[in-house]
Design an enzyme around this catalytic site. Structure first.
Site, PDB file in Angstrom:
ATOM      1  N   ASP A 106       0.852  -1.199   0.000  1.00 42.95           N
ATOM      2  CA  ASP A 106       0.000   0.000   0.000  1.00 42.95           C
ATOM      3  C   ASP A 106       0.881   1.241   0.000  1.00 42.95           C
ATOM      4  O   ASP A 106       1.992   1.231   0.471  1.00 42.95           O
ATOM      5  CB  ASP A 106      -0.979   0.092   1.173  1.00 42.95           C
ATOM      6  CG  ASP A 106      -2.093  -0.943   1.072  1.00 42.95           C
ATOM      7  OD1 ASP A 106      -2.422  -1.335  -0.070  1.00 42.95           O
ATOM      8  OD2 ASP A 106      -2.593  -1.338   2.102  1.00 42.95           O
ATOM      9  N   THR A 107       0.279   2.312  -0.433  1.00 43.21           N
ATOM     10  CA  THR A 107       1.074   3.435  -0.900  1.00 43.21           C
ATOM     11  C   THR A 107       0.253   4.709  -0.797  1.00 43.21           C
ATOM     12  O   THR A 107      -0.965   4.655  -0.679  1.00 43.21           O
ATOM     13  CB  THR A 107       1.440   3.168  -2.376  1.00 43.21           C
ATOM     14  OG1 THR A 107       2.127   1.930  -2.446  1.00 43.21           O
ATOM     15  CG2 THR A 107       2.292   4.245  -2.978  1.00 43.21           C
ATOM     16  N   ILE A 108       0.897   5.871  -0.859  1.00 46.88           N
ATOM     17  CA  ILE A 108       0.182   7.119  -1.079  1.00 46.88           C
ATOM     18  C   ILE A 108       0.685   7.738  -2.368  1.00 46.88           C
ATOM     19  O   ILE A 108       1.857   7.565  -2.743  1.00 46.88           O
ATOM     20  CB  ILE A 108       0.328   8.129   0.091  1.00 46.88           C
ATOM     21  CG1 ILE A 108       1.809   8.544   0.314  1.00 46.88           C
ATOM     22  CG2 ILE A 108      -0.289   7.567   1.354  1.00 46.88           C
ATOM     23  CD1 ILE A 108       2.229   9.816  -0.348  1.00 46.88           C
TER      24      ILE A 108
END
Length: 565
Positions: free
Chosen positions: A372-374
């Site tokens: 997961d990431t932004i």
């Protein structure tokens, strides 16, 4: 029975009223439009921080760093100073795009032989072994040195203040935080620094992280060396020595990211830009090259033909992704050939319009010779635009949280392979395959759209869908993100963690596709499933080349916001 249940689930989507302006069933809201500056992030407070920085004279790069620092506090489920960073920057002075690869390397003292002696066939997803050097802080300073205007102490001040005084936790972030706590609480330092009495903070609950405030203050005062060569590095070194890990002071002190040349392909008059491997960005370019051979002015959005051709192009690109994408310092990929129109024309011949590919081999060297990431994006009054993506990888990362530092180290090293001879085989000092990719679109040599869509293997698929929504289907920036998404799964992976695709994989459709599309895909032989949530998170900024006005869009499936002034 399984197919009937899948079909019923797909058709049980909620009813949507058509948007009163556009008539599109999926439209959620208008684009944000502003004359001077724009920011789009996955958290409204981070968006406001970015705008404040630019209002006070900072550049779009300053704003992006400030927002990223705040998101490490506010969205630790996706990013933080323990992770890596990639960025593409449009510089209005030179009228050119610049790429930055801020990914870290594996520990020098960890070897493939160690894993083999432990009897491991894959690198564990959590704990000390998948941890690689975090490259985000180095990336901040590299970007700031080249394009920053405001002092770094002013850039980091908002995140430090929120970390000390607290902020209310957003809804989606609270949900993912709650999912992470049971998995990560056993790792030393996690519960003490990332729970409230052993539980995740709830929606709206005030969250403080004074340890992170101290870390950011040290970085603000002492620069990037405070992180990689000072007390922070020594704390990390001691923590891993005490907990069976290999990341060392020497690994941190030796770290450096690098400026890289973005690569592009032209799609119907628009130049789409990505960064070269060790990331997966060129998969989007390969897909677009294949899809350019079809006339989507005659193929409606959301039709079975649209979804089928998209999925088949994805299979072709991802077969090459599994074979060729790796750290170019160890395994150079034939990037120019992979993203060439001639190669796409060859590969397109493998696609049937009536049935799906069950298995796909990567292109061979002979053919190529003819993660997961932004995600956030900012744009300032001078015309600078930043496309930035940052991640801890698997949600909150490895779970390893050194005492007193207020952040968790990434587990990106899980992406290595423990088989000799593979392009992504583990080696000391090597960068793992990366899923995080920023993107940019130019037209006629001018900036058009800075955008990204986070979410593992969904990212290149999402990039292609956004480009098609804008270029082929005439959507505006917000509609392009609101439109229902497609994800294809079960290809061969660059990590070698599953077997080669032999059954055509699975087509996952978000609610919003009509029954006729589902039926048409099944008639062709696709395995279609309904899935909740794996479709990534999108942010984008478009610049009007005539007026300089900015248009912003944010992910309607998350907590974020696009805003400007």
């Amino acid at each position: 029975m399984r197919y009937l249940l899948t079909l019923l689930l797909l058709c049980a989507a909620p009813a949507y009223a058509a948007d009163r302006i556009t008539g599109r069933d999926f439209a959620t809201r208008s684009e944000v439009i502003a004359p001077h500056a724009m920011a789009a992030t996955s958290h409204p407070l981070a968006t406001q921080i970015a705008l404040d920085v630019m209002k006070q004279g900072g550049s779009a790069v300053d704003a992006a760093i400030a927002a990223n620092a705040a998101l490490g506090l506010m969205e630790p489920t996706g990013n933080g100073v323990g992770g890596d960073l990639f960025a593409i920057v449009w510089d209005p002075k030179t009228k050119k795009l610049y790429g930055y690869n801020g990914s870290g390397r594996s520990p020098k003292s960890l070897t493939l032989d160690y894993f083999q002696k432990q009897g491991l066939t894959d690198i564990p997803p959590l704990g000390p072994l998948p941890v690689s050097v975090p490259g985000a802080v180095d990336g901040w300073f590299a970007l700031h040195d080249r394009f920053g205007k405001a002092p770094m102490k002013d850039v980091l001040a908002p995140a430090i203040r929120y970390a000390r005084e607290g902020h209310p936790v957003a809804e989606t972030i609270a949900y993912y935080w709650g999912r992470s706590v049971p998995r990560l609480s056993k790792y030393p330092g996690f519960s003490e620094q990332f729970t409230v009495g052993g539980r995740a903070p709830r929606t709206g609950e005030l969250w403080k992280n004074p340890n992170l405030a101290d870390t950011l203050q040290k970085i603000s005062d002492g620069g990037r060396d405070a992180f990689y060569k000072g007390d922070i590095a020594r704390t990390i070194d001691a923590y891993f020595k005490a907990n069976g890990g290999f990341l060392s002071y020497e690994d941190l002190a030796a770290h450096h990211g690098e400026w890289v040349e973005p690569v592009s392909t032209n799609y119907r008059g628009y130049d789409i830009w990505e960064l070269p491997p060790n990331g997966q960005g060129i998969a989007a370019l390969q897909m677009l090259n294949v899809l350019e051979g079809y006339d989507f002015s005659k193929i409606p959005f959301g039709s079975a033909e649209h979804v089928h051709l998209f999925v088949e192009a994805k299979k072709l690109a991802f077969a090459d992704r599994a074979r060729w994408y790796a750290d170019p310092a160890f395994q150079p990929a034939p990037v120019a050939k992979l993203i060439s129109k001639a190669y796409a024309q060859q590969r397109r011949k493998l696609i049937s319009e009536d049935k799906p590919l069950r298995e796909v081999q990567p292109g061979t060297p002979a053919e190529l010779d003819q993660g997961d990431t932004i995600y956030l994006t900012t744009a300032d009054a001078d015309g600078m635009m930043v496309s930035l993506i940052q991640s801890n990888y698997r949600g909150m990362g490895s779970g390893m949280a050194p005492p007193g530092l207020g952040f968790i180290l990434q587990d990106r090293g899980e992406m290595f392979v423990l088989k000799p001879g593979h392009p992504n085989t583990f080696e000391p000092g090597k960068r793992p395959f990366q899923t995080i990719i920023p993107a940019f679109i130019t037209k006629d040599g001018k900036p058009f759209v800075s955008f990204g869509l986070m979410g593992g293997a969904m990212q290149p698929q999402g990039h292609v869908q956004m480009v098609m929504n804008l270029v082929d289907f005439g959507m505006n920036l917000q509609e392009a993100g609101d439109a229902p998404r497609i994800q294809h799964e079960n290809d061969t992976e660059p990590t070698g963690q599953n077997t080669a695709m032999s059954d055509g994989g699975v087509v996952q459709l978000e609610s919003g596709f009509p029954y006729e599309t589902v039926r048409g895909l099944m008639d062709k032989g696709h395995h279609v499933e309904w899935a909740l949530g794996p479709y990534g998170g999108y942010q984008a900024i478009r610049r009007d080349p005539q007026t300089g006005v900015y248009f912003g869009a944010s992910e309607s499936r998350k907590d974020g916001q696009a805003a400007g002034y």
